[in-house]
Design an enzyme around this catalytic site. Structure first.
Site, PDB file in Angstrom:
ATOM      1  N   ASP A  58       0.836  -1.068  -0.129  1.00 61.34           N
ATOM      2  CA  ASP A  58      -0.017   0.027   0.055  1.00 61.34           C
ATOM      3  C   ASP A  58       1.005   1.212  -0.170  1.00 61.34           C
ATOM      4  OD1 ASP A  58      -1.577   2.173   0.479  1.00 61.34           O
ATOM      5  OD2 ASP A  58      -2.902   1.040   1.937  1.00 61.34           O
TER       6      ASP A  58
ATOM      7  N   TYR B 251      -8.401  14.508  -7.722  1.00 60.41           N
ATOM      8  CA  TYR B 251      -7.647  13.703  -8.681  1.00 60.41           C
ATOM      9  C   TYR B 251      -6.655  14.774  -9.380  1.00 60.41           C
ATOM     10  CZ  TYR B 251      -6.080  10.547 -12.621  1.00 60.41           C
ATOM     11  OH  TYR B 251      -5.351  10.015 -13.344  1.00 60.41           O
TER      12      TYR B 251
HETATM   13  N1  LIG Z   1      -5.639   5.401 -17.760  1.00 65.75           N
HETATM   14  C1  LIG Z   1      -5.446   6.553 -18.163  1.00 65.75           C
HETATM   15  O1  LIG Z   1      -5.609   7.059 -19.229  1.00 65.75           O
HETATM   16  C2  LIG Z   1      -4.778   7.532 -17.136  1.00 65.75           C
HETATM   17  C3  LIG Z   1      -4.592   8.795 -17.274  1.00 65.75           C
HETATM   18  C4  LIG Z   1      -3.915   9.723 -16.800  1.00 65.75           C
HETATM   19  C5  LIG Z   1      -3.374   9.149 -15.514  1.00 65.75           C
HETATM   20  N2  LIG Z   1      -3.481   7.868 -15.280  1.00 65.75           N
HETATM   21  C6  LIG Z   1      -2.671   7.295 -14.162  1.00 65.75           C
HETATM   22  O2  LIG Z   1      -2.160   6.160 -14.181  1.00 65.75           O
HETATM   23  C7  LIG Z   1      -2.034   5.442 -13.163  1.00 65.75           C
HETATM   24  C8  LIG Z   1      -2.451   3.812 -13.466  1.00 65.75           C
HETATM   25  O3  LIG Z   1      -3.725   3.739 -13.640  1.00 65.75           O
HETATM   26  P1  LIG Z   1      -4.558   2.962 -14.751  1.00 65.75           P
HETATM   27  O4  LIG Z   1      -5.470   3.743 -15.798  1.00 65.75           O
HETATM   28  O5  LIG Z   1      -3.716   1.701 -14.918  1.00 65.75           O
HETATM   29  O6  LIG Z   1      -5.721   2.649 -13.515  1.00 65.75           O
HETATM   30  P2  LIG Z   1      -5.881   1.012 -12.814  1.00 65.75           P
HETATM   31  O7  LIG Z   1      -6.978   1.324 -11.753  1.00 65.75           O
HETATM   32  O8  LIG Z   1      -6.177  -0.048 -14.023  1.00 65.75           O
HETATM   33  O9  LIG Z   1      -4.587   0.754 -11.957  1.00 65.75           O
HETATM   34  C9  LIG Z   1      -4.347   1.338 -10.698  1.00 65.75           C
HETATM   35  C10 LIG Z   1      -3.673   0.293  -9.712  1.00 65.75           C
HETATM   36  O10 LIG Z   1      -3.020   0.845  -8.747  1.00 65.75           O
HETATM   37  C11 LIG Z   1      -3.572   0.140  -7.518  1.00 65.75           C
HETATM   38  N3  LIG Z   1      -3.625   0.744  -6.355  1.00 65.75           N
HETATM   39  C12 LIG Z   1      -4.588   1.658  -5.993  1.00 65.75           C
HETATM   40  N4  LIG Z   1      -4.437   2.256  -4.686  1.00 65.75           N
HETATM   41  C13 LIG Z   1      -3.215   1.739  -4.421  1.00 65.75           C
HETATM   42  C14 LIG Z   1      -2.265   1.907  -3.139  1.00 65.75           C
HETATM   43  N5  LIG Z   1      -2.964   2.578  -2.046  1.00 65.75           N
HETATM   44  N6  LIG Z   1      -1.301   1.166  -3.065  1.00 65.75           N
HETATM   45  C15 LIG Z   1      -0.971   0.331  -4.301  1.00 65.75           C
HETATM   46  N7  LIG Z   1      -1.692   0.322  -5.241  1.00 65.75           N
HETATM   47  C16 LIG Z   1      -2.668   0.692  -5.381  1.00 65.75           C
HETATM   48  C17 LIG Z   1      -4.736  -0.332  -7.946  1.00 65.75           C
HETATM   49  O11 LIG Z   1      -4.976  -1.740  -7.157  1.00 65.75           O
HETATM   50  C18 LIG Z   1      -4.494  -0.861  -9.372  1.00 65.75           C
HETATM   51  O12 LIG Z   1      -3.890  -2.112  -9.598  1.00 65.75           O
HETATM   52  C19 LIG Z   1      -2.670   6.010 -12.270  1.00 65.75           C
HETATM   53  O13 LIG Z   1      -1.682   6.791 -11.118  1.00 65.75           O
HETATM   54  C20 LIG Z   1      -3.592   7.069 -12.740  1.00 65.75           C
HETATM   55  O14 LIG Z   1      -4.073   8.200 -12.135  1.00 65.75           O
HETATM   56  C21 LIG Z   1      -4.181   6.858 -16.107  1.00 65.75           C
END
Ligand SMILES: NC(=O)c1ccc[n+]([C@@H]2O[C@H](COP(=O)([O-])OP(=O)(O)OC[C@H]3O[C@@H](n4cnc5c(N)ncnc54)[C@H](O)[C@@H]3O)[C@@H](O)[C@H]2O)c1
Length: 253
Positions: free
Chosen positions: A60, A153
């Protein structure tokens, strides 16, 4: 492919979406990868799928002691880390009118404090590395242009953007072999985006403004840039911010 041969990487939130793609791509480029996630099961599945060059750990990112454990276990099991991707994240839909203080704090706890702890642990561990080292922080286009449906966010990601630059400049001033950059994706097809921006029919909808014209990106679109920023090929790049969003910033609203 061997762009990351000999490198040891830690990727947080790597049980899903972007982190999963980054972990898999790093391993395919020759890195050994510690896959961490608060969801232990998904982290283990990703690491098992990668095979011998990966290992999974529950983490975490809000827990300071957990960060020490992750670095120590990685160093013992795989070797001293050269790459950290602070990727873990969550999104809570709420505007300035309805976001609760608890929601605001939880968002900042995971996505800003978590990144702070990751950077601090990484700098302390990697400053004496004999190989060039890299920290990549997952920010968002929301940091650059604001995002009214996801106020907390966007605020946390804005913090990640400036934290990244301060970490990078400190490392440069101290002559540490560590570069630090932020990535700013938007509209990449992951469970988070599907949950936040897909309509009742399961198809992407432009209603929340999250979908770039031309459709969603693939997690590999982000993973490829991560490989470059983690590799020594980007040796002259630090304190930078790199959009991966197919022109979202410039599309007509
Ligand atoms: N997908 C997009 O278009 C996008 C755009 C901008 C930013 N992001 C960023 O990319 C990153 C990954 O996002 P994603 O789209 O793959 O989402 P996702 O939900 O598929 O993956 C996020 C992962 O983070 C884990 N997580 C959440 N809280 C946690 C914690 N406290 N400790 C450890 N792990 C934790 C979750 O279990 C999950 O596996 C994030 O930081 C998100 O904000 C994504």
């Amino acid at each position: 492919m061997d762009r990351l041969n000999g490198k040891i990487a830690i990727v947080t939130g790597a049980g899903s979406g972007l982190g999963k793609a980054i972990g898999e791509t790093f391993a395919s480029e020759g890195a050994k990868v510690m896959v961490t996630d608060v969801n232990s099961e998904s982290a283990k599945m990703v690491a098992d799928n990668i095979g011998a060059n990966a290992m999974a750990m529950h983490q975490d990112v809000v827990d300071p002691d957990g960060w020490q454990d992750v670095f120590e276990v990685t160093a013992k099991a795989l070797g001293a880390p050269h790459i950290l991707v602070n990727n873990a994240g969550l999104v809570i839909p709420a505007t300035i009118e309805d976001c609760t203080l608890e929601q605001f704090r939880l968002t900042h706890n995971v996505m800003l404090e978590g990144v702070f702890l990751g950077c601090q642990t990484a700098v302390r561990a990697m400053k004496t590395n004999d190989q060039p080292s890299a920290i990549i922080n997952m920010s968002s286009m929301a940091a650059l242009q604001g995002y009214s449906p996801f106020l907390a966010y966007a605020a946390a990601k804005g913090g990640v953007r400036s934290l990244t630059k301060s970490v990078a400049l400190h490392c440069k001033e101290q002559n540490y072999p560590i570069r630090c950059n932020s990535l700013h994706p938007a509209g990449i097809d992951t469970p988070m985006v599907r949950q936040a921006a897909v309509g009742a029919d399961g198809e992407p909808t432009p209603a929340t403004g999250m979908i770039p014209l031309g459709g969603l990106g693939h997690p590999n679109d982000v993973a490829e840039l991560c490989v470059y920023l983690a590799s020594d090929a980007s040796r002259f790049m630090t304190a930078g911010e790199y959009p991966v969003e197919n022109g979202t910033l410039y599309q007509p609203s």
